[in-house]
Design an enzyme around this catalytic site. Sequence first.
Site, PDB file in Angstrom:
ATOM      1  N   ASP A   1     -92.020 -25.033 -29.180  1.00  0.00           N
ATOM      2  CA  ASP A   1     -90.524 -25.826 -29.813  1.00  0.00           C
ATOM      3  C   ASP A   1     -91.328 -26.724 -30.924  1.00  0.00           C
ATOM      4  OD1 ASP A   1     -88.141 -25.944 -30.750  1.00  0.00           O
ATOM      5  OD2 ASP A   1     -87.945 -27.618 -29.649  1.00  0.00           O
ATOM      6  N   SER A   2     -90.560 -26.909 -31.850  1.00  0.00           N
ATOM      7  CA  SER A   2     -90.884 -28.080 -32.857  1.00  0.00           C
ATOM      8  C   SER A   2     -90.673 -29.260 -32.373  1.00  0.00           C
ATOM      9  CB  SER A   2     -89.844 -27.872 -34.006  1.00  0.00           C
ATOM     10  OG  SER A   2     -88.530 -28.186 -33.641  1.00  0.00           O
TER      11      SER A   2
ATOM     12  N   CYS B   1     -87.854 -21.705 -29.995  1.00  0.00           N
ATOM     13  CA  CYS B   1     -87.244 -22.243 -30.944  1.00  0.00           C
ATOM     14  C   CYS B   1     -86.850 -21.204 -31.902  1.00  0.00           C
ATOM     15  CB  CYS B   1     -88.570 -22.983 -31.971  1.00  0.00           C
ATOM     16  SG  CYS B   1     -88.122 -23.853 -33.440  1.00  0.00           S
TER      17      CYS B   1
ATOM     18  N   GLU C   1     -82.630 -35.684 -31.442  1.00  0.00           N
ATOM     19  CA  GLU C   1     -83.831 -36.075 -31.442  1.00  0.00           C
ATOM     20  C   GLU C   1     -84.132 -37.442 -31.331  1.00  0.00           C
ATOM     21  OE1 GLU C   1     -87.649 -34.306 -31.573  1.00  0.00           O
ATOM     22  OE2 GLU C   1     -86.519 -32.544 -31.179  1.00  0.00           O
TER      23      GLU C   1
ATOM     24  N   CYS D   1     -79.675 -22.520 -31.403  1.00  0.00           N
ATOM     25  CA  CYS D   1     -80.841 -23.676 -31.759  1.00  0.00           C
ATOM     26  C   CYS D   1     -81.060 -24.220 -30.154  1.00  0.00           C
ATOM     27  CB  CYS D   1     -80.312 -24.841 -32.834  1.00  0.00           C
ATOM     28  SG  CYS D   1     -81.680 -26.341 -32.655  1.00  0.00           S
TER      29      CYS D   1
ATOM     30  N   HIS E   1     -82.007 -27.060 -29.292  1.00  0.00           N
ATOM     31  CA  HIS E   1     -81.499 -28.376 -29.071  1.00  0.00           C
ATOM     32  C   HIS E   1     -80.193 -28.532 -28.780  1.00  0.00           C
ATOM     33  CE1 HIS E   1     -85.395 -29.308 -31.207  1.00  0.00           C
ATOM     34  NE2 HIS E   1     -85.159 -30.650 -31.174  1.00  0.00           N
TER      35      HIS E   1
END
Length: 275
Positions: A9-10, A72, A157, A191, A193
């Site tokens: 993932d990023s 991702c 994040e 997503c 996240h």
Amino acid sequence: MQNPIGVFDSGYGGLTVLREIVNKLPQYDYIYLGDNARSPYGNRSFNTVYHYTLQCVNWFFQQGCSLVILACNTASAKALRTIQQVDLPKIAPGKRVLGVIRPTTEIIGTFSETGSAGVLATNGTVASNSYPVEIAKFFPELKVYQEACPMWVPLIENNEHQNHGSEFFIKKNLQRLFEKGERIDVVLLACTHYPLVKDTIEKHLPVGVKLLSQGEIVAGSLADYLQRHKEIEQLCSKKGSRAFYTTDSTEDFDSHATIFFGEPVRSVHVDLDAQ
Ligand code: DGL
């Protein structure tokens, strides 16, 4: 020889997917890479996401992985097809790279009774139009409404996702989504996240609307893939190990990662330019 399944993932989001994969398939070795130094990917161009993702995929191959999951959506939307069709045949014909979009689009229509679905994602995923295009292959009648939520990943994040500022943006994006498609009865968190803000989303969702996150769906689909592709399954090593790598600070990674993965994580720094 060690041949772990790579999960990419990023940043931290893919850990919500890895968590479900590990629950479902604990016997395999896993190696996770978060490209935190260059995250978020959501607002970056097609080319940039493709180059970053390919560099990370090559790193996984150097670690001995035969199978890499792009956990991702942004990377799956912008880089996966080119990597599968153009790069893999040249650099590693026996290896496989899979994404998170296909498993989700295969089943989303089964959750809707009104024939209207909502997709919440990053700018990049929405702009790629991957979800409407892929969903149309399996559920051509399903109406798909998308809403880009560019503030959510930076808030998550930065560990600000449980504060009022975050709730403001979540409410605003949900309102916009339902203005576009008022009959929506299933909303996909496209997503990796977003499961971290699931409770706040649920608080602002109209009654009776189902919320889908990808972790379990992707884990189920991977189990099925490994059943059907014995040639890949046999290559994957099975000692139950987990290793975590980040392109940024390991202290930051370890302190954030726990909330995504659900248990303590000790990461190792990786310098992709030194590879
Ligand atoms: N978690 C990622 C996704 O599923 C990307 C977030 C980002 O880097 O913008 O799209």
